[in-house]
Design an enzyme around this catalytic site. Sequence first.
Site, PDB file in Angstrom:
ATOM      1  N   GLU A 424       0.842  -1.188   0.000  1.00  0.00           N
ATOM      2  CA  GLU A 424       0.000   0.000   0.000  1.00  0.00           C
ATOM      3  C   GLU A 424       0.881   1.244   0.000  1.00  0.00           C
ATOM      4  O   GLU A 424       1.765   1.385   0.838  1.00  0.00           O
ATOM      5  CB  GLU A 424      -0.851  -0.055   1.282  1.00  0.00           C
ATOM      6  CG  GLU A 424      -1.533   1.216   1.633  1.00  0.00           C
ATOM      7  CD  GLU A 424      -1.993   1.221   3.101  1.00  0.00           C
ATOM      8  OE1 GLU A 424      -1.760   0.227   3.823  1.00  0.00           O
ATOM      9  OE2 GLU A 424      -2.581   2.231   3.499  1.00  0.00           O
ATOM     10  N   ASP A 497      -0.288  -0.911   6.124  1.00  0.00           N
ATOM     11  CA  ASP A 497      -0.054  -0.285   7.426  1.00  0.00           C
ATOM     12  C   ASP A 497      -0.932  -0.940   8.480  1.00  0.00           C
ATOM     13  O   ASP A 497      -2.034  -1.395   8.184  1.00  0.00           O
ATOM     14  CB  ASP A 497      -0.425   1.211   7.367  1.00  0.00           C
ATOM     15  CG  ASP A 497       0.621   2.015   6.609  1.00  0.00           C
ATOM     16  OD1 ASP A 497       1.747   1.502   6.454  1.00  0.00           O
ATOM     17  OD2 ASP A 497       0.295   3.142   6.187  1.00  0.00           O
ATOM     18  N   ASP A 499      -2.964   0.120  10.457  1.00  0.00           N
ATOM     19  CA  ASP A 499      -3.953   1.087  10.944  1.00  0.00           C
ATOM     20  C   ASP A 499      -5.284   0.835  10.233  1.00  0.00           C
ATOM     21  O   ASP A 499      -5.436  -0.157   9.523  1.00  0.00           O
ATOM     22  CB  ASP A 499      -3.462   2.523  10.716  1.00  0.00           C
ATOM     23  CG  ASP A 499      -3.286   2.836   9.238  1.00  0.00           C
ATOM     24  OD1 ASP A 499      -3.636   1.975   8.389  1.00  0.00           O
ATOM     25  OD2 ASP A 499      -2.794   3.923   8.925  1.00  0.00           O
ATOM     26  N   ASP A 501      -6.851   2.334   7.742  1.00  0.00           N
ATOM     27  CA  ASP A 501      -6.827   2.288   6.278  1.00  0.00           C
ATOM     28  C   ASP A 501      -6.237   0.979   5.784  1.00  0.00           C
ATOM     29  O   ASP A 501      -6.729   0.367   4.842  1.00  0.00           O
ATOM     30  CB  ASP A 501      -5.997   3.442   5.712  1.00  0.00           C
ATOM     31  CG  ASP A 501      -6.803   4.724   5.669  1.00  0.00           C
ATOM     32  OD1 ASP A 501      -8.038   4.633   5.846  1.00  0.00           O
ATOM     33  OD2 ASP A 501      -6.197   5.793   5.475  1.00  0.00           O
TER      34      ASP A 501
END
Length: 658
Positions: A424, A497, A499, A501
Amino acid sequence: MAEEYNASEIQVLEGLEPVRKRPGMYIGSTGYDGLHHLIKEIADNAIDEAIAGYATGVTVTLLNDGGCRVDDNGRGIPVDIHPKTKLSTLETVLTVLHAGGKFGGGGYKVSSGLHGVGSSVVNALSTRMIAEVYRDGKINHIEFETGKTVKPIEVTGKTDKVGTSITFYPDPTIFKETTTFDYDWVVNYLRHQAYLTKGILATVHDERTGKSESFYFEGGIKSYVRRLNEGKEVLGGGDIFYVEKQIEDSVVEIAVQYNDSLAETMRPFANNVLTPDGGMHVIGFRTALNRVINDYARKNGLLKEKDENLTGDDIKEGLAAVILVKLPDPQFEGQTKNKLGNPEVRGYVDKVMSEYFSYYLEEHPDIAKAIVQKATLAARARKAARAARDNVLRKNAFDGLNLPSKLADCSSRDRTECELFIVEGNSAAGSAKEGRDSKIQAILPLRGKVLNTERARLDKMYANAELVSLIKALGVGIGDAFNIDGLRYYKIVFMTDADVDGAHISTLLLTFFFRYMPEVIKAGHVYLAKPPLFGLIKGTGSQRKIEYIYNEEALEQTLTKRIEERKAAGTKINPEDERFKQAGYTAQQRFKGLGEMDAAQLWETTMNPKNRTLIRVNIEDAEKADAIFTKLMGNEAELRKNFIQSRAATVDLDDLDF
Ligand code: TSJ
């Protein structure tokens, strides 16, 4: 529905000691959820009295002194003497585990089968409980402490009321986290009960704040469907299909209205218990809905002889439906008991829906036409998507070795050792390219934002350049031309990541694989990379060393262990210092995303086959991701947002609030 129900029908099972020993077994947890479960256990009994047709009002009062009172205006729990326990039925219900209307076949004709068994559990977990029954002009009063009777049943006065009132005080030695009731929880619970039980007045009073709310929906589940479609454009005017029919000893209640969105909103219940995984009632409903709509479309020339039938997926789009079945002995199946198993229900719902929904379409031609048109449009979109997909394939086939330009491929031609990292973001992809072992590791950057088209159809993704690159890179083709033998990498690794997203993108990618190339997952080729969350730094300058840590728990463990070691070695520990300093480190770093690591770090921690951790994705994980994705596609933007925020890390659908 009234049937003789007397004390002798209540079966006596066991005492209350086990409840205080293992509360979690009875109420799930002793935290917030468990605490509020107490209200549900008590109030469900009052709701059952309303479902049975004897109560019209249920009130929950959150008391100033921390207690909770639940009142109804039903018949009042019987106070006659129970032959087995030699106690009043009232006392039996509140002191004997599993004593309730559920057992013995009689009792409430229609209750959840889960209700009515937990009132003694609540008593056992309360420092104090007071029950009053208003019957035959008398007030009957009884009191308990931690489940034991401390004031035997007695008549304390006269009344012209009828009903039951239960007051309880959750035991803080059991509910260690909190004993403070949440007003909003009660509001949400009562609103739902009011939707599901036509004509009841459900009220909450909060004495602590003076707040109060009442719910009454004359339309029951019809009002529920109206709320599901609130703020959306509905098809063919505002009317809502509604039917309620008794078949044998069961009741089928259905409300349906279409809106102009792509998503389906379905709320199936069995005896007021939500069954998010569907079951026989939902199967019966879908079968009938599909048949009725196709029949209507053909009969009215909206589908020609040569046309294919509209599929279930076409008919789903924009559907808002609440299905409520009530049956004497519901079987809840599946791991989370979220699915209705009774086979007879399938036929009941099919029958009711077939008959009444076809009348409805005849009587509401504007609505009927709008529904058929919308489903036809969906069918066309589906076919166009298939054509687009075939197009991609054909190109792919002709392209041969024409790999996507964004792909940084590896040099090895032995695909069993080849790995594709789907990364990503461009900066992380840059580090990955620089740090990788280019013999066996290929890097494909994906732009998360582009994939993040929340409300787009997955079908349209064929036109999405990002996914076309992915399909080409994999070499397996797609759809009818899918062939796993073409797979160019034996490991496909999602590197995102840690997180919200990142989790969202992983969910989307997993869903894509699950729907279009499940074989690749089943064969064990799909993995999630696990980048570290923390770095513990020792020394400075050329002596500087980092120890990588992959989760909070490991961080705590490592620090604790190091501190113990240092203590054992006689080192003085300064408790004023930060934990990492006490443990002998010079600094602690927190990695917020892949982009914060340089190429060497990314290689060392996440990509190097010698050090890294990869998590293999199994088909169940992917199926869960698919279910989550479907929820995310839904129309309720706020729900979706909360859902993403609360669930991104855990990928678990279980207690999705509806
Ligand atoms: F169970 C309980 F204590 F938790 C509880 C039960 C709590 C509350 C707030 C209400 C009730 C409750 C029970 N309300 N209404 C009833 N009804 C009966 O127990 C009842 C009354 C009469 C007959 C009958 O056949 O005459 C049958 C039943 C089940």
